[in-house]
Scaffold this motif. Sequence first.
Motif, mmCIF file in Angstrom:
data_model
loop_
_atom_site.group_PDB
_atom_site.id
_atom_site.type_symbol
_atom_site.label_atom_id
_atom_site.label_comp_id
_atom_site.label_asym_id
_atom_site.label_seq_id
_atom_site.Cartn_x
_atom_site.Cartn_y
_atom_site.Cartn_z
ATOM 1 N N LEU A 159 0.824 -1.207 0.000
ATOM 2 C CA LEU A 159 0.000 0.000 0.000
ATOM 3 C C LEU A 159 0.861 1.261 0.000
ATOM 4 C CD1 LEU A 159 -2.792 1.231 0.096
ATOM 5 C CD2 LEU A 159 -2.761 1.007 2.586
ATOM 6 N N ASP A 160 1.906 1.275 0.793
ATOM 7 C CA ASP A 160 2.758 2.470 0.855
ATOM 8 C C ASP A 160 3.425 2.743 -0.490
ATOM 9 O OD1 ASP A 160 2.135 2.903 3.492
ATOM 10 O OD2 ASP A 160 3.894 1.854 4.268
ATOM 11 N N PHE A 161 3.875 1.681 -1.175
ATOM 12 C CA PHE A 161 4.514 1.863 -2.478
ATOM 13 C C PHE A 161 3.522 2.395 -3.505
ATOM 14 C CE2 PHE A 161 7.052 -1.363 -0.336
ATOM 15 C CZ PHE A 161 8.332 -0.855 -0.503
ATOM 16 N N LEU A 162 2.308 1.856 -3.477
ATOM 17 C CA LEU A 162 1.294 2.328 -4.411
ATOM 18 C C LEU A 162 0.932 3.773 -4.132
ATOM 19 C CD1 LEU A 162 -1.088 -0.772 -4.512
ATOM 20 C CD2 LEU A 162 0.586 -0.097 -6.230
ATOM 21 N N ALA A 163 0.818 4.116 -2.839
ATOM 22 C CA ALA A 163 0.447 5.480 -2.475
ATOM 23 C C ALA A 163 1.502 6.481 -2.927
ATOM 24 C CB ALA A 163 0.230 5.570 -0.969
ATOM 25 N N GLU A 164 2.752 6.055 -2.921
ATOM 26 C CA GLU A 164 3.836 6.939 -3.343
ATOM 27 C C GLU A 164 4.085 6.884 -4.849
ATOM 28 O OE1 GLU A 164 7.210 5.911 -1.016
ATOM 29 O OE2 GLU A 164 6.208 6.295 0.906
ATOM 30 N N GLY A 165 3.329 6.060 -5.567
ATOM 31 C CA GLY A 165 3.494 5.954 -7.008
ATOM 32 C C GLY A 165 4.791 5.295 -7.417
ATOM 33 N N MET A 166 5.308 4.407 -6.589
ATOM 34 C CA MET A 166 6.581 3.744 -6.875
ATOM 35 C C MET A 166 6.331 2.478 -7.681
ATOM 36 S SD MET A 166 8.491 4.134 -3.181
ATOM 37 C CE MET A 166 9.885 3.186 -3.767
ATOM 38 N N PRO A 167 6.841 2.387 -8.917
ATOM 39 C CA PRO A 167 6.657 1.174 -9.723
ATOM 40 C C PRO A 167 7.427 0.004 -9.123
ATOM 41 C CG PRO A 167 8.150 2.687 -10.820
ATOM 42 C CD PRO A 167 7.609 3.422 -9.632
ATOM 43 N N PRO A 168 7.064 -1.211 -9.479
ATOM 44 C CA PRO A 168 7.668 -2.391 -8.849
ATOM 45 C C PRO A 168 9.134 -2.603 -9.155
ATOM 46 C CG PRO A 168 5.588 -2.939 -9.909
ATOM 47 C CD PRO A 168 5.954 -1.562 -10.361
ATOM 48 N N GLY A 169 9.670 -1.977 -10.162
ATOM 49 C CA GLY A 169 11.073 -2.207 -10.507
ATOM 50 C C GLY A 169 11.203 -3.325 -11.528
ATOM 51 N N GLU A 170 12.397 -3.873 -11.631
ATOM 52 C CA GLU A 170 12.684 -4.875 -12.642
ATOM 53 C C GLU A 170 12.245 -6.261 -12.178
ATOM 54 O OE1 GLU A 170 13.869 -4.266 -15.717
ATOM 55 O OE2 GLU A 170 13.589 -2.166 -15.100
ATOM 56 N N LEU A 177 -1.167 -4.417 -9.967
ATOM 57 C CA LEU A 177 -1.716 -3.463 -9.002
ATOM 58 C C LEU A 177 -1.300 -2.037 -9.337
ATOM 59 C CD1 LEU A 177 -1.413 -5.136 -5.485
ATOM 60 C CD2 LEU A 177 -3.377 -3.852 -6.313
ATOM 61 N N PHE A 178 -0.050 -1.874 -9.675
ATOM 62 C CA PHE A 178 0.459 -0.539 -9.985
ATOM 63 C C PHE A 178 -0.218 0.020 -11.233
ATOM 64 C CE2 PHE A 178 3.444 2.316 -12.092
ATOM 65 C CZ PHE A 178 3.686 3.231 -11.068
ATOM 66 N N ILE A 179 -0.303 -0.791 -12.291
ATOM 67 C CA ILE A 179 -0.945 -0.328 -13.537
ATOM 68 C C ILE A 179 -2.365 0.126 -13.256
ATOM 69 C CG2 ILE A 179 -1.808 -1.077 -15.781
ATOM 70 C CD1 ILE A 179 0.627 -2.974 -15.933
ATOM 71 N N HIS A 180 -3.103 -0.719 -12.523
ATOM 72 C CA HIS A 180 -4.515 -0.406 -12.272
ATOM 73 C C HIS A 180 -4.669 0.825 -11.386
ATOM 74 C CE1 HIS A 180 -8.763 -0.954 -11.400
ATOM 75 N NE2 HIS A 180 -8.455 -0.803 -10.116
ATOM 76 N N SER A 181 -3.893 0.872 -10.306
ATOM 77 C CA SER A 181 -4.079 1.970 -9.353
ATOM 78 C C SER A 181 -3.686 3.315 -9.948
ATOM 79 C CB SER A 181 -3.267 1.713 -8.082
ATOM 80 O OG SER A 181 -1.879 1.671 -8.361
ATOM 81 N N GLN A 182 -2.728 3.314 -10.877
ATOM 82 C CA GLN A 182 -2.305 4.566 -11.502
ATOM 83 C C GLN A 182 -3.159 4.943 -12.711
ATOM 84 O OE1 GLN A 182 0.182 6.464 -10.117
ATOM 85 N NE2 GLN A 182 0.098 4.899 -8.499
ATOM 86 N N ASN A 183 -3.895 3.976 -13.264
ATOM 87 C CA ASN A 183 -4.662 4.216 -14.496
ATOM 88 C C ASN A 183 -6.044 3.571 -14.402
ATOM 89 O OD1 ASN A 183 -2.169 5.201 -16.154
ATOM 90 N ND2 ASN A 183 -1.571 3.206 -15.329
ATOM 91 N N PRO A 184 -6.888 4.016 -13.470
ATOM 92 C CA PRO A 184 -8.190 3.355 -13.311
ATOM 93 C C PRO A 184 -9.110 3.622 -14.495
ATOM 94 C CG PRO A 184 -8.060 5.324 -11.929
ATOM 95 C CD PRO A 184 -6.696 5.128 -12.504
ATOM 96 N N ILE A 185 -9.974 2.634 -14.756
ATOM 97 C CA ILE A 185 -11.008 2.799 -15.778
ATOM 98 C C ILE A 185 -12.172 3.570 -15.157
ATOM 99 C CG2 ILE A 185 -10.412 0.766 -17.101
ATOM 100 C CD1 ILE A 185 -12.595 -0.752 -15.567
ATOM 101 N N PRO A 186 -13.008 4.189 -15.978
ATOM 102 C CA PRO A 186 -12.980 4.270 -17.448
ATOM 103 C C PRO A 186 -12.140 5.424 -17.975
ATOM 104 C CG PRO A 186 -14.991 5.258 -16.653
ATOM 105 C CD PRO A 186 -14.258 4.758 -15.427
ATOM 106 N N LYS A 187 -11.533 6.190 -17.074
ATOM 107 C CA LYS A 187 -10.707 7.298 -17.545
ATOM 108 C C LYS A 187 -9.593 6.784 -18.438
ATOM 109 C CE LYS A 187 -7.935 11.178 -15.885
ATOM 110 N NZ LYS A 187 -7.423 11.910 -14.691
ATOM 111 N N SER A 188 -9.010 5.666 -18.072
ATOM 112 C CA SER A 188 -7.970 5.042 -18.897
ATOM 113 C C SER A 188 -8.605 3.924 -19.711
ATOM 114 C CB SER A 188 -6.859 4.470 -18.010
ATOM 115 O OG SER A 188 -6.253 5.505 -17.258
ATOM 116 N N GLY A 189 -8.259 3.856 -20.973
ATOM 117 C CA GLY A 189 -8.849 2.864 -21.858
ATOM 118 C C GLY A 189 -7.818 1.933 -22.444
ATOM 119 N N PRO A 190 -8.195 1.171 -23.472
ATOM 120 C CA PRO A 190 -7.278 0.185 -24.039
ATOM 121 C C PRO A 190 -6.042 0.795 -24.669
ATOM 122 C CG PRO A 190 -9.260 0.412 -25.385
ATOM 123 C CD PRO A 190 -9.523 1.151 -24.126
#
Length: 987
Positions: free
Chosen positions: A645-656, A678-691
């Motif tokens: 949760l803390d990493f997602l809240a800070e917008g930190m991607p998972p790395g390599e 999790l990171f992709i979804h939390s930073q780009n929720p639908i429907p604002k983000s699309g295919p």
Amino acid sequence: MSARYDRIARRALAEGADGRELEALFAELRFADPAKAAALWRRLVPPGGAEAPPPGNVANLLAELASSPDPDMALLNLARFVEAKIAPARFLHSFFLARPIARLIVTIFSCSYFLTSILERNPGYLSWLIERGTLEGTKAHSAYLFELSRQIEPFRDRRRRINSVKRYFRREMLRIGARDLMGLARVEEVTAELSFLADAIIETVASMAFEELAASAGPGDTAWSFDTPVPFHRFAVISLGKLGGTELNYSSDIDLMYVCETTEGERESAFYDALARRVTEYLSAPTEEGTLYRVDLRLRPDGDSGPIVVTLADHLNYLQRRAKPWERQSLIKARVTAGNRVVGDAFVDNCERAIHTPVPSIDPLDEIVTMRERWMAFLSDEERTGNIKLMSGGIRDIEFIAQGLQMVHGRNHPGIRSRNTLESLERLSRHGLLSAEAKETLERSYRLFRTVEHRMQMLRNVRTHTLPSAEADLAKTGERVCRSALAGVTPESFTAELGRALTEVQHLFDGFFKDRRPGDIPLLLSLPANDRAVEEILSKYGLREGEQAHRTLSSLVFGDFPRLEGIDTLAAAAKSLPAILENVSRTPDPALTLRNFVRIVKASGAVRSTLELVGGGGDLLRLLLAVASLSTRLSEALANRIELLDFLAEGMPPGEPPDPKAGDALPRLARWYEETLLFIHSQNPIPKSGPGLLGPLFAGAAERALGVLFDRGGGGGRRLALFAAGSVATRSARFGSDLDLIAVTTDDRSASLEAGVVRGILENARAIRLGAADMRLRGEGEGSPLVQTLEHYEGYLQTRASLWEILAYSKCRFIHGNAETGAAFEEMLRRTLPVAFSREGWKARLLDSRAKLEGLSKGAWDIKHAPGGLYDIDFLVSAARLRGITEKPSSADNEAAFARLESSGLLEPGDAAALLAAYRLFWTIEHAAALHGFPYPPLPEREAFFEGYLEHLLGGHMPGNGPFLERLGGTRKNVRGIFFRFFEKTV
């Protein structure tokens, strides 16, 4: 019902009944271990006995065993009792098995090893129990004192006198316990009798000790004498705690304090000291007859480091100068138990004046809360969530409410002062300081909790307050509790009643000690789930499933037994939840969002602080709602790995992703992939983000994970190339997309070895939940080798491939492996596919293939196979590409391809925008369903829910008005029209 037990009794007594038949009988009687029960039965009733017991007796016994709280325990204790002291045949023929005597015996044996051991030691007590008058009423303190004097009268030896007291103690504990278990005494009568018995024993042994010490010391030449009219001169025994409040348990410590008026010289002081120590010894030291009580003297001034006997003056000075607030509070229960009553009454009067006369410098309610939290800090996790005495909402909270109100109002209302909890609640209500509803709740809860406490302690005579964690053991405790004088509690409702009582006491404690008016949330949680007011409050937040939402919120705020939350969580919830629920109400399905949100917050292990953090809104709340409202699957993942949760809240991607050569690469890859999703979804929720945005991100995550599996499996350094087909190839992947793969080599001799690499990729992809990876698109299908050569594919595509396969291969994209092989395969596809596709009659064949797919349509919800669905768009774009009209798509939503077709005149103005909007809609619907793990198309029973969910999620992004499903049908109809117009114009 009696006929049933008569039948079972006859079968159990039959000479031919073997072990297997007996096991079946005891299984029918709900024994947990029928084999053991059958063996015990054979010991009681051996086959071929000279005289079989009366079937009626046996039927009565079996009926009582079957309906007892623990049939296995009851039969075991019965067998031990009978075998120890009574011949089995004699017992089974006796009147003891006539009702209701059999019920008394079985109840004791199924509820208490402690009481059973008393009967085993003294089997004659069973006859005494069933005598007229033994169980019919309570005994007063004077009766106990008189009987004890008669008990010890024949003995002159000190040890024999003490042993006679202990035998009397055991007999009376059996009587009190039997009355309790049979529901013949209310809990306050039980605690009073236990206290009066202890008072009488303390007074008796104190008299014995005084006489013995006085005889050995002699009057001497001191100013005091044993010949004074008062029996103990200037010495008294004070009881505190449960005993002081006449609320003793079966296995309580007894809190005592020894006091004297004053001492005149060392001899008198030494005498009182010796007297106190001897009384303590008689009460707590073991002999061959066991022990009486555990004596706790730590409530005296300065605890263990203070003198064992304190003078009245010294104690008063301590109260006025050094006593802590909690020590003053404990003296509310001070009571004279033995010794000089004048001295004892003077001590109690000092205590009352110290507690109630001065205006306290520290708010007693603040101090009570502080003391409660301090004690909670020392509890283990198990006790914190299951100790019926000390847990939030438990016995101690009720006592604190009663004592706190006395400490606040007792100075101006002397009539409310009482040592006894139930009596103090009655007095507080009578003086208007406690509402009738609160009084009834606290009394009902207190009686329930004390009965639970008694049942647990009676089981083995162990001082315990912690509820069993095992479900079966808790159920047995509930059944034992229900065999009491409590009203309205059944075995089926026990855990619900227990949870309700804990919650209600928590609410009342918060009200008394936080001095806060209840807002929506405290009021909501104080009401039953089906109350109309609950529905009204929740409806303001779009929560229509009132009872379910009530349970969800209760679980968040109060926890789930035995893992319960503290009062601070309720305070945080009262402040933060209205704003949180306001945001929840704007999500596609508030009830679903709330359940997922609660799951994540509870997993944090810091519910209170998390609620405080998100209550003011901000990025953390937006993040939690993006996950909770849009994805049950990712909510579960986040709850299981709350550290993310803390990493997602800070917008930190998972790395390599991990090094393929690492020994723990697979579990690390599984975690990396989950984190990435999790990171992709939390930073780009639908429907604002699309295919167009999400498709390449999801495809890229899958490609990188496949790359690790490829290299880990030994794919590097070979002629093997791995291609993606389907949505990963076109970078239009969504959450949960299948992974369609094709493996190509240029070396026919190594194909079988390279097939092992591919097989490992498929197995590991499933193991780390990468998705449904398969190779069904390879040449010749599932029956062919996993890895095929470039030459094989070229021949297959030129001569045998079907039209739909040509369409599928037109989207292939190299992702891993030998770059030369990959480039050669792509060059072969560029040469071969347009020729193979454009053979004479291509359009008819394509439309025929599309018509066959329409036959797989699953009704109005289908957005893939149905006319106007995704296959229409896919066939249109693929045909344009293979006919050379458009390039290979560069984005997941085909925006450039649609624009090119419209500019070329093959689509009418507006068609490109319509196709783009339809594609985004169809993709998002499938993506939304996958995020929650919902089957799509939805099951019939879920159609209404799913339509409402999609209406809230996507309704604003669709043209027209009306129900969502109608507008979805309109979109498909429009796509179908564009589809046919395109193929009419294409040559």
